[in-house]
Motif scaffolding. Structure first.
Motif, mmCIF file in Angstrom:
data_model
loop_
_atom_site.group_PDB
_atom_site.id
_atom_site.type_symbol
_atom_site.label_atom_id
_atom_site.label_comp_id
_atom_site.label_asym_id
_atom_site.label_seq_id
_atom_site.Cartn_x
_atom_site.Cartn_y
_atom_site.Cartn_z
ATOM 1 N N VAL A 187 0.849 -1.192 0.000
ATOM 2 C CA VAL A 187 0.000 0.000 0.000
ATOM 3 C C VAL A 187 0.888 1.248 0.000
ATOM 4 O O VAL A 187 0.620 2.215 -0.708
ATOM 5 N N GLY A 188 1.962 1.213 0.775
ATOM 6 C CA GLY A 188 2.903 2.332 0.791
ATOM 7 C C GLY A 188 3.530 2.577 -0.570
ATOM 8 O O GLY A 188 3.761 3.719 -0.964
ATOM 9 N N LEU A 189 3.783 1.498 -1.299
ATOM 10 C CA LEU A 189 4.344 1.642 -2.646
ATOM 11 C C LEU A 189 3.380 2.368 -3.578
ATOM 12 O O LEU A 189 3.820 3.084 -4.483
ATOM 13 N N THR A 190 2.078 2.198 -3.338
ATOM 14 C CA THR A 190 1.120 2.959 -4.147
ATOM 15 C C THR A 190 1.307 4.454 -3.899
ATOM 16 O O THR A 190 1.178 5.256 -4.821
ATOM 17 N N GLY A 191 1.630 4.796 -2.656
ATOM 18 C CA GLY A 191 1.890 6.201 -2.342
ATOM 19 C C GLY A 191 3.146 6.712 -3.023
ATOM 20 O O GLY A 191 3.175 7.835 -3.535
ATOM 21 N N ILE A 192 4.188 5.877 -3.045
ATOM 22 C CA ILE A 192 5.422 6.263 -3.741
ATOM 23 C C ILE A 192 5.143 6.455 -5.229
ATOM 24 O O ILE A 192 5.541 7.456 -5.830
ATOM 25 N N ALA A 193 4.437 5.496 -5.826
ATOM 26 C CA ALA A 193 4.142 5.578 -7.263
ATOM 27 C C ALA A 193 3.287 6.804 -7.582
ATOM 28 O O ALA A 193 3.547 7.522 -8.555
ATOM 29 N N PHE A 194 2.283 7.054 -6.740
ATOM 30 C CA PHE A 194 1.416 8.212 -6.955
ATOM 31 C C PHE A 194 2.209 9.515 -6.855
ATOM 32 O O PHE A 194 2.080 10.404 -7.704
ATOM 33 N N THR A 195 3.063 9.610 -5.843
ATOM 34 C CA THR A 195 3.881 10.810 -5.676
ATOM 35 C C THR A 195 4.858 10.962 -6.835
ATOM 36 O O THR A 195 5.071 12.073 -7.338
ATOM 37 N N ASP A 196 5.443 9.855 -7.281
ATOM 38 C CA ASP A 196 6.354 9.929 -8.431
ATOM 39 C C ASP A 196 5.635 10.427 -9.683
ATOM 40 O O ASP A 196 6.197 11.208 -10.462
ATOM 41 N N LEU A 197 4.393 9.989 -9.874
ATOM 42 C CA LEU A 197 3.605 10.491 -11.005
ATOM 43 C C LEU A 197 3.368 11.998 -10.878
ATOM 44 O O LEU A 197 3.426 12.735 -11.869
ATOM 45 N N LEU A 198 3.111 12.440 -9.649
ATOM 46 C CA LEU A 198 2.934 13.874 -9.429
ATOM 47 C C LEU A 198 4.227 14.639 -9.705
ATOM 48 O O LEU A 198 4.193 15.735 -10.266
ATOM 49 N N PHE A 199 5.371 14.066 -9.315
ATOM 50 C CA PHE A 199 6.660 14.696 -9.643
ATOM 51 C C PHE A 199 6.827 14.822 -11.155
ATOM 52 O O PHE A 199 7.232 15.871 -11.659
ATOM 53 N N LEU A 200 6.511 13.755 -11.867
ATOM 54 C CA LEU A 200 6.646 13.785 -13.325
ATOM 55 C C LEU A 200 5.750 14.853 -13.940
ATOM 56 O O LEU A 200 6.174 15.608 -14.816
ATOM 57 N N ALA A 201 4.508 14.912 -13.471
ATOM 58 C CA ALA A 201 3.562 15.866 -14.040
ATOM 59 C C ALA A 201 3.862 17.305 -13.635
ATOM 60 O O ALA A 201 3.889 18.197 -14.484
ATOM 61 N N PHE A 202 4.085 17.521 -12.347
ATOM 62 C CA PHE A 202 4.167 18.888 -11.853
ATOM 63 C C PHE A 202 5.591 19.442 -11.761
ATOM 64 O O PHE A 202 5.810 20.612 -12.032
ATOM 65 N N THR A 203 6.560 18.598 -11.372
ATOM 66 C CA THR A 203 7.933 19.091 -11.266
ATOM 67 C C THR A 203 8.599 19.058 -12.643
ATOM 68 O O THR A 203 9.076 20.079 -13.124
ATOM 69 N N ASP A 204 8.615 17.876 -13.248
ATOM 70 C CA ASP A 204 9.267 17.753 -14.546
ATOM 71 C C ASP A 204 8.457 18.430 -15.651
ATOM 72 O O ASP A 204 9.018 19.097 -16.514
ATOM 73 N N GLY A 205 7.125 18.271 -15.609
ATOM 74 C CA GLY A 205 6.287 18.803 -16.677
ATOM 75 C C GLY A 205 5.999 20.292 -16.572
ATOM 76 O O GLY A 205 6.049 21.007 -17.572
ATOM 77 N N LEU A 206 5.701 20.762 -15.381
ATOM 78 C CA LEU A 206 5.284 22.156 -15.206
ATOM 79 C C LEU A 206 6.303 23.021 -14.477
ATOM 80 O O LEU A 206 6.086 24.217 -14.310
ATOM 81 N N GLY A 207 7.376 22.411 -13.993
ATOM 82 C CA GLY A 207 8.418 23.171 -13.328
ATOM 83 C C GLY A 207 8.105 23.601 -11.909
ATOM 84 O O GLY A 207 8.764 24.487 -11.370
ATOM 85 N N ILE A 208 7.123 22.964 -11.279
ATOM 86 C CA ILE A 208 6.777 23.310 -9.889
ATOM 87 C C ILE A 208 7.801 22.670 -8.957
ATOM 88 O O ILE A 208 8.224 21.532 -9.152
ATOM 89 N N ASP A 209 8.212 23.390 -7.951
ATOM 90 C CA ASP A 209 9.220 22.928 -7.007
ATOM 91 C C ASP A 209 8.847 21.571 -6.414
ATOM 92 O O ASP A 209 7.711 21.360 -5.974
ATOM 93 N N ALA A 210 9.808 20.645 -6.403
ATOM 94 C CA ALA A 210 9.580 19.284 -5.900
ATOM 95 C C ALA A 210 9.146 19.284 -4.439
ATOM 96 O O ALA A 210 8.351 18.432 -4.027
ATOM 97 N N ASN A 211 9.626 20.235 -3.646
ATOM 98 C CA ASN A 211 9.234 20.310 -2.240
ATOM 99 C C ASN A 211 7.738 20.597 -2.092
ATOM 100 O O ASN A 211 7.066 20.028 -1.224
ATOM 101 N N LEU A 212 7.207 21.471 -2.939
ATOM 102 C CA LEU A 212 5.773 21.781 -2.904
ATOM 103 C C LEU A 212 4.937 20.594 -3.368
ATOM 104 O O LEU A 212 3.888 20.302 -2.787
ATOM 105 N N VAL A 213 5.416 19.918 -4.402
ATOM 106 C CA VAL A 213 4.705 18.744 -4.908
ATOM 107 C C VAL A 213 4.665 17.659 -3.837
ATOM 108 O O VAL A 213 3.622 17.044 -3.583
#
Length: 133
Positions: free
Chosen positions: A85-111
């Motif tokens: 279940v925790g791995l689902t959280g890691i995967a979900f957060t990694d997807l958010l990093f890809l979308a918002f940090t890598d894709g939109l340039g939003i700071d990783a700390n905020l994401v």
């Protein structure tokens, strides 16, 4: 109405409150370790997230097994489920990093900070229904 039906909502409320408080300790541990690894050590955000989240998961499992769900049987199996279940959280957060940090340039700390409440809610449901069922 059975006794179980009349006590289920208060038990669910107590579990959710305990899970949230314990989750808060795991979130704090997760976030502090992430910030140290990513900002001070210069580690890639996804690797830092994997390590910090793993520490938070281990913390939360031990405390939830004892205080929230009060289940001490089959701990190894329950830990594997809890970790999955925790791995689902890691995967979900990694997807958010890809979308918002890598894709939109939003700071990783905020994401990372923004992902934590979403991950907490998802994991409570999964852990209650599967890990500690």
């Amino acid at each position: 109405m059975t006794a179980e039906a009349t006590t289920a909502p208060p038990q669910l409320s107590r579990q959710l409150i305990r899970y949230t408080l314990i989750g808060g300790s795991g979130v704090a541990l997760d976030l502090v370790v992430f910030l140290l690894l990513h900002n001070l050590a210069g580690m890639d955000e996804q690797l830092a997230n994997g390590i910090s989240t793993t520490l938070g998961i281990a913390n939360n499992f031990a405390l939830n097994a004892k205080f929230t769900f009060e289940r001490r049987d089959r701990l190894f199996v329950r830990f594997l489920r809890f970790y999955a279940v925790g791995l689902t959280g890691i995967a979900f957060t990694d997807l958010l990093f890809l979308a918002f940090t890598d894709g939109l340039g939003i700071d990783a700390n905020l994401v990372k900070a923004g992902s934590l409440p979403l991950v907490l809610a998802l994991q409570f449901v999964l852990n209650r229904k599967w890990s500690f069922a």
